[in-house]
Design a protein around this motif. Sequence first.
Motif, PDB file in Angstrom:
ATOM      1  N   ILE A  26       0.770  -1.187  -0.108  1.00 59.22           N
ATOM      2  CA  ILE A  26      -0.007  -0.082   0.022  1.00 59.22           C
ATOM      3  C   ILE A  26       0.848   1.251   0.029  1.00 59.22           C
ATOM      4  CG2 ILE A  26      -1.778   1.391   1.234  1.00 59.22           C
ATOM      5  CD1 ILE A  26      -2.817  -1.447   2.501  1.00 59.22           C
ATOM      6  N   GLN A  27       0.850   2.261  -0.956  1.00 59.62           N
ATOM      7  CA  GLN A  27       1.477   3.247  -1.243  1.00 59.62           C
ATOM      8  C   GLN A  27       0.947   4.312   0.071  1.00 59.62           C
ATOM      9  OE1 GLN A  27       4.287   3.703  -3.068  1.00 59.62           O
ATOM     10  NE2 GLN A  27       3.873   1.573  -3.522  1.00 59.62           N
ATOM     11  N   PRO A  28       1.649   5.322   0.334  1.00 61.29           N
ATOM     12  CA  PRO A  28       1.369   6.317   1.387  1.00 61.29           C
ATOM     13  C   PRO A  28       0.271   6.814   0.847  1.00 61.29           C
ATOM     14  CG  PRO A  28       3.693   6.554   1.033  1.00 61.29           C
ATOM     15  CD  PRO A  28       3.185   5.556  -0.052  1.00 61.29           C
ATOM     16  N   SER A  29      -0.070   7.406  -0.059  1.00 65.57           N
ATOM     17  CA  SER A  29      -1.459   8.106  -0.980  1.00 65.57           C
ATOM     18  C   SER A  29      -2.536   7.241  -0.517  1.00 65.57           C
ATOM     19  CB  SER A  29      -1.281   8.683  -1.962  1.00 65.57           C
ATOM     20  OG  SER A  29      -0.867   7.612  -2.919  1.00 65.57           O
ATOM     21  N   GLN A  30      -2.253   5.821  -0.820  1.00 65.25           N
ATOM     22  CA  GLN A  30      -3.425   4.782  -0.541  1.00 65.25           C
ATOM     23  C   GLN A  30      -3.526   4.681   0.730  1.00 65.25           C
ATOM     24  OE1 GLN A  30      -1.326   1.935  -2.829  1.00 65.25           O
ATOM     25  NE2 GLN A  30      -2.737   2.071  -4.715  1.00 65.25           N
ATOM     26  N   PHE A  31      -2.658   4.557   1.745  1.00 65.62           N
ATOM     27  CA  PHE A  31      -2.940   4.426   2.926  1.00 65.62           C
ATOM     28  C   PHE A  31      -3.853   5.569   3.814  1.00 65.62           C
ATOM     29  CE2 PHE A  31      -1.555   4.494   7.473  1.00 65.62           C
ATOM     30  CZ  PHE A  31      -1.980   3.383   7.988  1.00 65.62           C
ATOM     31  N   THR A  32      -3.600   6.796   3.097  1.00 62.07           N
ATOM     32  CA  THR A  32      -4.367   8.107   3.477  1.00 62.07           C
ATOM     33  C   THR A  32      -5.930   7.662   2.998  1.00 62.07           C
ATOM     34  OG1 THR A  32      -2.422   9.626   3.317  1.00 62.07           O
ATOM     35  CG2 THR A  32      -4.680  10.447   3.235  1.00 62.07           C
ATOM     36  N   GLN A  33      -5.964   7.204   1.688  1.00 61.76           N
ATOM     37  CA  GLN A  33      -7.419   7.016   1.352  1.00 61.76           C
ATOM     38  C   GLN A  33      -7.945   5.874   2.272  1.00 61.76           C
ATOM     39  OE1 GLN A  33      -6.064   5.949  -2.801  1.00 61.76           O
ATOM     40  NE2 GLN A  33      -7.167   8.131  -3.502  1.00 61.76           N
ATOM     41  N   GLU A  34      -7.240   4.986   2.308  1.00 56.53           N
ATOM     42  CA  GLU A  34      -7.749   3.698   3.262  1.00 56.53           C
ATOM     43  C   GLU A  34      -8.250   4.632   4.693  1.00 56.53           C
ATOM     44  OE1 GLU A  34      -6.635  -0.663   4.826  1.00 56.53           O
ATOM     45  OE2 GLU A  34      -4.886   0.778   4.500  1.00 56.53           O
ATOM     46  N   ASN A  35      -7.759   4.925   5.366  1.00 54.42           N
ATOM     47  CA  ASN A  35      -7.990   5.609   6.732  1.00 54.42           C
ATOM     48  C   ASN A  35      -9.030   6.701   6.400  1.00 54.42           C
ATOM     49  OD1 ASN A  35      -5.826   4.416   8.148  1.00 54.42           O
ATOM     50  ND2 ASN A  35      -4.498   6.134   7.941  1.00 54.42           N
ATOM     51  N   GLN A  36      -9.186   7.371   5.238  1.00 54.39           N
ATOM     52  CA  GLN A  36     -10.349   8.258   5.221  1.00 54.39           C
ATOM     53  C   GLN A  36     -11.571   7.354   4.773  1.00 54.39           C
ATOM     54  OE1 GLN A  36     -10.317  11.680   5.292  1.00 54.39           O
ATOM     55  NE2 GLN A  36     -12.415  11.130   5.565  1.00 54.39           N
TER      56      GLN A  36
END
Length: 365
Positions: A55-65
């Motif tokens: 999971i890329q950092p930007s994807q991790f942000t989307q997951e948390n959102q």
Amino acid sequence: QILLRFQFRLEKQVATNMKFTFVLGFLFIQVSTIVIAQPCSINNICFAIDESGSIQPSQFTQENQAVKDVASAIETISMGLRIQTKYGAVGFDTSATVVSSLTDLATFERNIDSNPQSGGGTSYTPALQLCRSLLSSQTGVSVIVLVTDGQPQDTTAAIMEATAIKRLPNTYLATIGVGLRGSAATLLQNLSSGPGYFVSTTSFSDLTTKTGEIVQAACQNQSCPSSNYCRFRLTSGGIIVRKGNLFIVGVVGGSREASVRVGTSYVKISQWAPPGLTQRFSPSFFKTYSTVVPHMRSGVGYETPQQNQAAFLDMSCVRLPFAAYQILDTNGNVINNVNTIDPRDCVDFQVDFPTAFDQATQTGA
């Protein structure tokens, strides 16, 4: 519209250990952020958040959102239903750590925002075990939501842990696959509590658009399957009536032992012994009860739950047969007393304990 039980209760104390309650009214409210077809009474929810290196950092942000959006939507529903929901989360790769113990929404969101991504491989079992541990001392309906983009390294152990979770009373497992196909998606769906508890998304960007579907998956536990087996039903006011309104039902008496739905079959309530139940139910736990609104009618009563009975019975599907009923004319006069041994002379309903030992309401199934 979301159904908010506005409860005018008719109660009668029959003995020190027995109370009967009926819902005599309903109030509907509008919730603008999300519309769901049935009440969503989740008392505790634990999110298992994939932090693996794929999971890329930007994807991790989307997951948390996406996780926060789902929690916020459930909170809106819970506020409308006037129940308190607690939110928790664990992060996992090949191991798992607590991101947020069960808490209120605002604290949960802060904990999610401050959680760094760990990286590593993917193992479901540690996350499921940790969520199960967080929920173990809670009462009411509990849901685990597993979000992942990877196939696990611990398939056999994950299947065993998911099976253990699904055997717990009032505990459900929803799984969310991100970009998974083939056997990986099939495994994740099989781990869930059923087909309705699985949501597939094409990407983490797509995940952020699936709030409604994920909430619906988490709320699958709220409805008993519809059935035409019983000839009678409960109205929204909790009164027993004949399906199709073929005749007016008066007092219903001689109720037999209720049964609880387990899988696709029914088990007599006195023989129902799920793991962890500390006191068996009596054969007479549910029974019919006479009312005087608007004339002599009957609803369904229950004995006061003992020890942890309420936690096990909450949201269960119940079938109650009876041995006799009255047929009334339009003026409320008795025109026939019917004795019956037909098992289809019964009523199906779902038990709803908003909290572990709160007074139950019965909803017609």
